[in-house]
Design a protein around this motif. Structure first.
Motif, PDB file in Angstrom:
ATOM      1  N   SER B 166      26.222 -55.927 -19.961  1.00 53.16           N
ATOM      2  CA  SER B 166      26.994 -57.163 -19.832  1.00 53.16           C
ATOM      3  C   SER B 166      27.589 -57.162 -18.427  1.00 53.16           C
ATOM      4  CB  SER B 166      28.130 -57.197 -20.853  1.00 53.16           C
ATOM      5  OG  SER B 166      29.105 -56.217 -20.505  1.00 53.16           O
ATOM      6  N   TYR B 167      28.235 -58.258 -18.064  1.00 52.24           N
ATOM      7  CA  TYR B 167      28.843 -58.280 -16.723  1.00 52.24           C
ATOM      8  C   TYR B 167      29.919 -57.213 -16.560  1.00 52.24           C
ATOM      9  CZ  TYR B 167      32.558 -61.170 -18.894  1.00 52.24           C
ATOM     10  OH  TYR B 167      33.570 -61.647 -19.693  1.00 52.24           O
ATOM     11  N   ALA B 168      30.550 -56.792 -17.666  1.00 51.29           N
ATOM     12  CA  ALA B 168      31.572 -55.742 -17.553  1.00 51.29           C
ATOM     13  C   ALA B 168      30.954 -54.397 -17.172  1.00 51.29           C
ATOM     14  CB  ALA B 168      32.348 -55.613 -18.864  1.00 51.29           C
ATOM     15  N   ASP B 169      29.730 -54.144 -17.617  1.00 55.19           N
ATOM     16  CA  ASP B 169      29.058 -52.904 -17.209  1.00 55.19           C
ATOM     17  C   ASP B 169      28.800 -52.913 -15.705  1.00 55.19           C
ATOM     18  OD1 ASP B 169      28.366 -51.465 -19.838  1.00 55.19           O
ATOM     19  OD2 ASP B 169      27.666 -53.497 -20.219  1.00 55.19           O
ATOM     20  N   LEU B 170      28.381 -54.055 -15.195  1.00 59.62           N
ATOM     21  CA  LEU B 170      28.144 -54.164 -13.745  1.00 59.62           C
ATOM     22  C   LEU B 170      29.442 -53.910 -12.986  1.00 59.62           C
ATOM     23  CD1 LEU B 170      26.016 -57.481 -13.708  1.00 59.62           C
ATOM     24  CD2 LEU B 170      25.198 -55.124 -14.005  1.00 59.62           C
ATOM     25  N   SER B 171      30.540 -54.441 -13.517  1.00 59.38           N
ATOM     26  CA  SER B 171      31.837 -54.274 -12.843  1.00 59.38           C
ATOM     27  C   SER B 171      32.316 -52.827 -12.905  1.00 59.38           C
ATOM     28  CB  SER B 171      32.882 -55.196 -13.473  1.00 59.38           C
ATOM     29  OG  SER B 171      32.616 -56.556 -13.158  1.00 59.38           O
ATOM     30  N   LEU B 172      32.086 -52.177 -14.046  1.00 62.47           N
ATOM     31  CA  LEU B 172      32.508 -50.771 -14.129  1.00 62.47           C
ATOM     32  C   LEU B 172      31.696 -49.925 -13.146  1.00 62.47           C
ATOM     33  CD1 LEU B 172      34.374 -48.697 -15.372  1.00 62.47           C
ATOM     34  CD2 LEU B 172      32.753 -48.420 -17.261  1.00 62.47           C
ATOM     35  N   PHE B 173      30.421 -50.234 -13.024  1.00 56.55           N
ATOM     36  CA  PHE B 173      29.592 -49.581 -12.000  1.00 56.55           C
ATOM     37  C   PHE B 173      30.224 -49.730 -10.617  1.00 56.55           C
ATOM     38  CE2 PHE B 173      26.750 -51.069  -8.581  1.00 56.55           C
ATOM     39  CZ  PHE B 173      26.111 -49.890  -8.229  1.00 56.55           C
ATOM     40  N   GLN B 174      30.622 -50.949 -10.307  1.00 55.82           N
ATOM     41  CA  GLN B 174      31.164 -51.228  -8.974  1.00 55.82           C
ATOM     42  C   GLN B 174      32.484 -50.478  -8.736  1.00 55.82           C
ATOM     43  OE1 GLN B 174      29.879 -52.472  -6.445  1.00 55.82           O
ATOM     44  NE2 GLN B 174      31.606 -52.904  -5.099  1.00 55.82           N
ATOM     45  N   VAL B 175      33.324 -50.421  -9.760  1.00 59.06           N
ATOM     46  CA  VAL B 175      34.592 -49.704  -9.621  1.00 59.06           C
ATOM     47  C   VAL B 175      34.345 -48.214  -9.421  1.00 59.06           C
ATOM     48  CG1 VAL B 175      36.660 -48.962 -10.853  1.00 59.06           C
ATOM     49  CG2 VAL B 175      35.993 -51.356 -10.900  1.00 59.06           C
ATOM     50  N   VAL B 176      33.441 -47.653 -10.211  1.00 60.84           N
ATOM     51  CA  VAL B 176      33.138 -46.221 -10.057  1.00 60.84           C
ATOM     52  C   VAL B 176      32.565 -45.973  -8.668  1.00 60.84           C
ATOM     53  CG1 VAL B 176      31.654 -44.338 -10.884  1.00 60.84           C
ATOM     54  CG2 VAL B 176      32.880 -45.793 -12.523  1.00 60.84           C
ATOM     55  N   ASP B 177      31.704 -46.863  -8.221  1.00 57.05           N
ATOM     56  CA  ASP B 177      31.138 -46.754  -6.877  1.00 57.05           C
ATOM     57  C   ASP B 177      32.252 -46.741  -5.830  1.00 57.05           C
ATOM     58  OD1 ASP B 177      28.295 -46.589  -6.333  1.00 57.05           O
ATOM     59  OD2 ASP B 177      28.581 -48.270  -4.951  1.00 57.05           O
ATOM     60  N   GLY B 178      33.189 -47.653  -5.973  1.00 62.50           N
ATOM     61  CA  GLY B 178      34.302 -47.751  -5.023  1.00 62.50           C
ATOM     62  C   GLY B 178      35.218 -46.541  -5.093  1.00 62.50           C
ATOM     63  N   LEU B 179      35.480 -46.078  -6.280  1.00 62.85           N
ATOM     64  CA  LEU B 179      36.362 -44.916  -6.449  1.00 62.85           C
ATOM     65  C   LEU B 179      35.708 -43.654  -5.876  1.00 62.85           C
ATOM     66  CD1 LEU B 179      37.621 -45.678 -10.069  1.00 62.85           C
ATOM     67  CD2 LEU B 179      39.038 -45.663  -7.996  1.00 62.85           C
ATOM     68  N   ARG B 180      34.398 -43.550  -6.024  1.00 62.38           N
ATOM     69  CA  ARG B 180      33.711 -42.384  -5.465  1.00 62.38           C
ATOM     70  C   ARG B 180      33.733 -42.419  -3.946  1.00 62.38           C
ATOM     71  NH1 ARG B 180      28.551 -40.734  -9.120  1.00 62.38           N
ATOM     72  NH2 ARG B 180      27.465 -41.838  -7.457  1.00 62.38           N
ATOM     73  N   PHE B 181      33.726 -43.610  -3.392  1.00 57.59           N
ATOM     74  CA  PHE B 181      33.855 -43.757  -1.939  1.00 57.59           C
ATOM     75  C   PHE B 181      35.274 -43.400  -1.491  1.00 57.59           C
ATOM     76  CE2 PHE B 181      35.353 -46.529   1.512  1.00 57.59           C
ATOM     77  CZ  PHE B 181      34.522 -46.104   2.541  1.00 57.59           C
ATOM     78  N   ALA B 182      36.263 -43.897  -2.222  1.00 57.68           N
ATOM     79  CA  ALA B 182      37.662 -43.738  -1.791  1.00 57.68           C
ATOM     80  C   ALA B 182      38.225 -42.358  -2.115  1.00 57.68           C
ATOM     81  CB  ALA B 182      38.521 -44.826  -2.445  1.00 57.68           C
TER      82      ALA B 182
END
Lengths: 236, 236
Positions: B166-182
């Motif tokens: 769902s779109y929430a899965d895509l968003s969780l992916f993006q947050v994890v991606d961002g958190l791994r960067f930060a």
């Protein structure tokens, strides 16, 4: 059916946005965490239930076989089901986006007194709060109020077209109420050029649908919750 | 119909949550603020248009005669219209509340590096950021990731019942991606006991629907946006 609302006892907090909608809509609900003495263990126990759709945090609403968390989502649901917002995708999304903007303002207002950690006491982050407060008072607060003033200037007294309130109007009332409690000096000054926002606050406070509630002990006073009055954080 | 997405050029930011949904759903859109050189004046000019439903802030989506702001509201709209979330009130509200919880995490992640004022430079609030970071790393971040881990443990690899995203899965992916960067050190440590969240990140990254996009220059890199890497704010 009687809805079950779960939110911390003792503070209006985010639960109050839901309560106002339920009360103004004359919708039956139980304020579960405030029953039987209102011990925090009531809510904490309910939160620990093994659920298919667990809430991340209060408030949440138990409705039929659903558990709906997140204030704006609860209001979207109640708005659709009980006519607390106009019908149709366009109007529905408009009210919802207003509600989400109100939610953003609420976070920023809270973080003025808790800029470092929500789990720490104010006194432990008072220095940082003193630094954050001027930016909120001078930049963020006028930006939000100015936005709602612009929206109201296009309409007939409510955030949505037409002659009646939506759940977003009730929420804007609550935010203004909280801001006036927390920042009385600043809000008194800003009232001068945000007349429509202030008029909406008065209009909601005078709604016949809310008179019984606002005069009852179901309506909680501000204190140590989202909106807090620390005189050192306020200024004209 | 081609949607018009408006969001600041140069950073993935909140616009990326919308972009991922549009791209994964193969939905036609224009990334308006990135056209014609992508000068900030493009977006600022559009924001100043006299509109009946003005956005408070980007991102916003122009769709038919609607202007929808607020990331979670845009995704709710796209999810309903394009099947990016299951149908029915119960499932729809579930995905939406997950999205709103992701939005809360995004605010907290941003405010680690901007605890005093979003309009000030990081360097002006570095001392406060250094105080806020440990609470985020040690308390808030594990609380959020633990919540999503619990949700995923009840299901088949996605946040919603069934075998698809769902779109929430895509968003969780993006947050994890961002958190791994930060927060590379902290996320590396937390990955050990949040296997399902990390597996979801991998699963979304490998979605056939996203391969073209993720390899294109439409996908922006992290930098000075929501998620920022300041080594002094990270620790295991």
């Amino acid at each position: 059916m009687t809805y079950e609302l779960w939110y911390w006892n003792g503070i209006p907090g985010r639960g109050e946005f839901v309560r106002l909608a339920l009360e103004a809509g004359a919708i039956a609900y139980r304020d579960c965490a405030r029953e039987k003495g209102g011990e925090p263990s009531l809510l904490m126990g309910d939160m620990q239930k093994d659920r298919k759709h667990p809430p991340f945090a209060p408030p949440y609403l138990v409705a039929d076989d659903m558990v709906i968390a997140q204030t704006a989502a609860i209001l979207l649901f109640l708005g659709e089901r009980h006519g607390l917002a106009p019908e149709g995708t366009k109007a529905r999304m408009w009210v919802h986006q207003l509600q989400l903007t109100i939610a953003d303002l609420v976070v920023e207002a809270h973080d003025v007194h808790h800029p470092i950690a929500s789990g720490m006491y104010y006194e432990e982050q008072r220095d940082e709060a003193l630094r954050r407060a001027p930016d909120f008072r001078d930049n963020r607060l006028p930006k939000y109020l100015g936005y709602f003033e612009t929206v109201l200037a296009q309409r007939e007294g409510w955030l949505v077209e037409g002659n009646t309130w939506s759940y977003a109007d009730l929420s804007l009332f609550q935010v203004v109420d909280g801001l006036r409690f927390a920042f009385p000096q600043r809000m008194s000054k800003l009232a001068q050029n945000h007349e429509r926002v202030m008029a909406l606050h008065e209009r909601v406070a005078a709604l016949p649908e809310l008179q019984d509630y606002l005069g009852s002990d179901r309506r909680l006073s501000f204190g140590d919750g989202l909106f807090r009055h620390y005189p050192e954080l306020d200024a004209t």
